[in-house]
Design a protein around this motif. Structure first.
Motif, PDB file in Angstrom:
ATOM      1  N   THR A   7       0.816  -1.228   0.000  1.00 36.05           N
ATOM      2  CA  THR A   7       0.000   0.000   0.000  1.00 36.05           C
ATOM      3  C   THR A   7       0.848   1.275   0.000  1.00 36.05           C
ATOM      4  O   THR A   7       0.368   2.314  -0.430  1.00 36.05           O
ATOM      5  CB  THR A   7      -0.914  -0.001   1.244  1.00 36.05           C
ATOM      6  N   GLY A   8       2.097   1.203   0.428  1.00 36.52           N
ATOM      7  CA  GLY A   8       2.942   2.413   0.443  1.00 36.52           C
ATOM      8  C   GLY A   8       3.540   2.715  -0.923  1.00 36.52           C
ATOM      9  O   GLY A   8       4.185   3.735  -1.127  1.00 36.52           O
ATOM     10  N   TRP A   9       3.350   1.808  -1.888  1.00 36.68           N
ATOM     11  CA  TRP A   9       3.924   2.026  -3.221  1.00 36.68           C
ATOM     12  C   TRP A   9       2.958   2.863  -4.050  1.00 36.68           C
ATOM     13  O   TRP A   9       1.748   2.603  -4.055  1.00 36.68           O
ATOM     14  CB  TRP A   9       4.157   0.701  -3.937  1.00 36.68           C
ATOM     15  N   ASN A  10       3.543   3.851  -4.757  1.00 39.58           N
ATOM     16  CA  ASN A  10       2.682   4.706  -5.578  1.00 39.58           C
ATOM     17  C   ASN A  10       3.344   4.950  -6.937  1.00 39.58           C
ATOM     18  O   ASN A  10       4.503   5.357  -7.011  1.00 39.58           O
ATOM     19  CB  ASN A  10       2.491   6.048  -4.834  1.00 39.58           C
ATOM     20  N   VAL A  11       2.600   4.665  -8.025  1.00 38.07           N
ATOM     21  CA  VAL A  11       3.136   4.970  -9.371  1.00 38.07           C
ATOM     22  C   VAL A  11       2.886   6.451  -9.625  1.00 38.07           C
ATOM     23  O   VAL A  11       1.788   6.866  -9.974  1.00 38.07           O
ATOM     24  CB  VAL A  11       2.464   4.106 -10.458  1.00 38.07           C
ATOM     25  N   THR A  12       3.934   7.254  -9.378  1.00 42.27           N
ATOM     26  CA  THR A  12       3.834   8.715  -9.489  1.00 42.27           C
ATOM     27  C   THR A  12       3.662   9.134 -10.944  1.00 42.27           C
ATOM     28  O   THR A  12       2.915  10.036 -11.267  1.00 42.27           O
ATOM     29  CB  THR A  12       5.143   9.332  -8.949  1.00 42.27           C
ATOM     30  N   ALA A  13       4.401   8.413 -11.836  1.00 42.39           N
ATOM     31  CA  ALA A  13       4.359   8.800 -13.271  1.00 42.39           C
ATOM     32  C   ALA A  13       4.446   7.546 -14.114  1.00 42.39           C
ATOM     33  O   ALA A  13       5.130   6.581 -13.744  1.00 42.39           O
ATOM     34  CB  ALA A  13       5.544   9.702 -13.586  1.00 42.39           C
ATOM     35  N   ARG A  14       3.716   7.553 -15.233  1.00 39.27           N
ATOM     36  CA  ARG A  14       3.718   6.368 -16.127  1.00 39.27           C
ATOM     37  C   ARG A  14       3.586   6.864 -17.570  1.00 39.27           C
ATOM     38  O   ARG A  14       2.772   7.729 -17.861  1.00 39.27           O
ATOM     39  CB  ARG A  14       2.534   5.475 -15.765  1.00 39.27           C
ATOM     40  N   ASP A  15       4.441   6.339 -18.463  1.00 43.43           N
ATOM     41  CA  ASP A  15       4.310   6.712 -19.880  1.00 43.43           C
ATOM     42  C   ASP A  15       5.061   5.657 -20.693  1.00 43.43           C
ATOM     43  O   ASP A  15       5.916   4.939 -20.163  1.00 43.43           O
ATOM     44  CB  ASP A  15       4.917   8.111 -20.123  1.00 43.43           C
ATOM     45  N   SER A  16       4.767   5.585 -22.010  1.00 49.98           N
ATOM     46  CA  SER A  16       5.436   4.577 -22.850  1.00 49.98           C
ATOM     47  C   SER A  16       6.632   5.186 -23.580  1.00 49.98           C
ATOM     48  O   SER A  16       6.543   6.260 -24.174  1.00 49.98           O
ATOM     49  CB  SER A  16       4.467   4.000 -23.888  1.00 49.98           C
ATOM     50  N   GLY A  17       7.750   4.434 -23.544  1.00 53.76           N
ATOM     51  CA  GLY A  17       8.933   4.828 -24.315  1.00 53.76           C
ATOM     52  C   GLY A  17       9.122   3.913 -25.517  1.00 53.76           C
ATOM     53  O   GLY A  17      10.173   3.911 -26.153  1.00 53.76           O
ATOM     54  N   ASP A  18       8.085   3.065 -25.811  1.00 55.18           N
ATOM     55  CA  ASP A  18       8.074   2.223 -27.020  1.00 55.18           C
ATOM     56  C   ASP A  18       9.326   1.332 -27.151  1.00 55.18           C
ATOM     57  O   ASP A  18       9.746   0.995 -28.256  1.00 55.18           O
ATOM     58  CB  ASP A  18       7.941   3.116 -28.259  1.00 55.18           C
ATOM     59  N   PHE A  19       9.940   1.004 -26.036  1.00 53.44           N
ATOM     60  CA  PHE A  19      11.123   0.131 -25.984  1.00 53.44           C
ATOM     61  C   PHE A  19      12.371   0.749 -26.626  1.00 53.44           C
ATOM     62  O   PHE A  19      13.356   0.056 -26.855  1.00 53.44           O
ATOM     63  CB  PHE A  19      10.861  -1.232 -26.652  1.00 53.44           C
ATOM     64  N   THR A  20      12.323   2.059 -26.952  1.00 54.48           N
ATOM     65  CA  THR A  20      13.524   2.628 -27.598  1.00 54.48           C
ATOM     66  C   THR A  20      14.242   3.595 -26.651  1.00 54.48           C
ATOM     67  O   THR A  20      13.650   4.177 -25.733  1.00 54.48           O
ATOM     68  CB  THR A  20      13.162   3.412 -28.880  1.00 54.48           C
TER      69      THR A  20
END
Ligand code: GZL
Ligand code: ZN
Length: 337
Positions: free
Chosen positions: A202-215
């Motif tokens: 519960t203490g874990w938080n995904v602050t930011a998420r985005d795709s870099g398309d594996f490159t």
């Protein structure tokens, strides 16, 4: 006079014969690419391989494994098509292989959806299809004979276990999540693994998420944006090494430290050669292996099919994880890629 006439007549006939011979193709054969008949004549097994692209070190190692396995010396004619990460180009390649009456079609699908029509055409032509690496979603799993690849969800769970060991399950964590090509099994499974970890801790938080398309290029762009927005990032959960290399460039430029003893712990995937060097250097804390050596596994399946046997529908490659605290140069030297 008569003799001269005969000689002229004979010479003329001879020239005529020669010119006929050359246009009938009986003369020296022009250099042509080995067509179907030639392949059959050498009784080579034709394997059409539709590859995602050349977006990452992992992908290059995967292509190398297929090229090293499917050689003429081993009895194969490999037709390799690189789709530059475009599903449309992959579908064109599958249709070409079907038209060329390849003996087998191998597909490394860029994303999971949208393969049924092209695979149905291959099935109607009686050509077995082997899926490698990522998975496809299909309403009819008779459209492919076998699949060889990774358990991406398990890879994610392995990464989460490393994070739990490092921070304890009650830690407060701000996580930056760089995703791979959206809709690919590798992205879906690795993301699912992290999500399960976040729900559990519960203490874990995904602050930011985005795709870099594996490159690497896109990985850097995404990380630049995240670093500008967030002062506190404890973990970078990065779905392949090449995006991690880009993120490292961004962190260097933003004077944010990472790796062993750094502000940002990096968890990466693929364990490519360059990725393991970075792990040995302490720049990547944990690197979850993703085995690209599908060539031998696919050949094993083709041999079974050639012998009239039925191979397993699903075949998972073996994978492990590397920790900066324990990896040695020997680990790296011992690897085939
Ligand atoms: C994983 C493979 C992924 C790698 C990336 O098996 O599909 O695609 O993790 C590659 O490096 O681009
Ligand atoms: Zn894998």
């Amino acid at each position: 006079m008569k003799i001269v006439k005969w000689i002229l007549l004979a010479a003329g006939t001879c020239c005529l014969m020669l010119s006929l011979a050359s246009c009938s193709g009986a003369g020296p054969a022009p250099a042509v690419t080995p067509d179907e008949s030639q392949t059959e004549a050498n009784n080579l097994i034709t394997v059409g391989f539709s590859q995602v692209g050349a977006e990452s070190d992992w992908r290059m190692a995967n292509t190398k494994s297929m090229k090293e396995t499917f050689t003429e010396a081993n009895g194969y004619k490999l037709i390799l098509k690189d789709a530059q990460q475009s599903q449309e180009k992959q579908i064109e390649a599958i249709r070409e292989f079907t038209a060329q009456k390849a003996d087998y079609i191998v597909v490394a699908p860029v994303t999971e959806e949208g393969w049924d029509e092209a695979l149905q055409e291959a099935k109607d032509a009686g050509i077995p299809v082997i899926i490698v690496d990522r998975m496809i979603k299909t309403s009819d799993d008779s459209l492919y004979t076998c699949w060889v690849g990774s358990d991406f969800r398990k890879e994610g769970e392995t990464a989460v276990a490393c994070m739990e060991n490092a921070f304890g399950s009650d830690a407060e964590l701000s996580i930056a999540h760089l995703q791979g090509s959206m809709g690919s099994s590798a992205q879906i499974g690795r993301t699912e693994g992290l999500q399960a970890g976040v729900s559990k801790n519960t203490g874990w938080n995904v602050t930011a998420r985005d795709s870099g398309d594996f490159t690497q290029v896109k990985g850097k762009e995404v990380m630049e944006r995240i670093l500008k927005q967030y002062d506190r990032i404890d973990v970078l959960y990065c779905e392949n090494d090449n995006m991690a290399f880009g993120a490292m460039e961004a962190m260097d430029e933003a004077d944010r430290t990472y790796g062993v003893g750094g502000e940002i712990t990096i968890v990466s995937f693929d364990a490519t050669h360059a990725g393991l060097v970075a792990t040995l250097e302490g720049k990547i804390n944990y690197n979850v292996e993703c085995n690209p050596l599908h060539g031998p596994r696919v050949e094993e399946i083709i041999r079974q099919l050639e012998a009239g046997n039925t191979p397993n529908k699903m075949a998972y490659v073996d994978e492990t994880v590397f920790d900066a605290a324990t990896i040695t140069q020997g680990d790296i030297d011992a690897r085939a890629y």
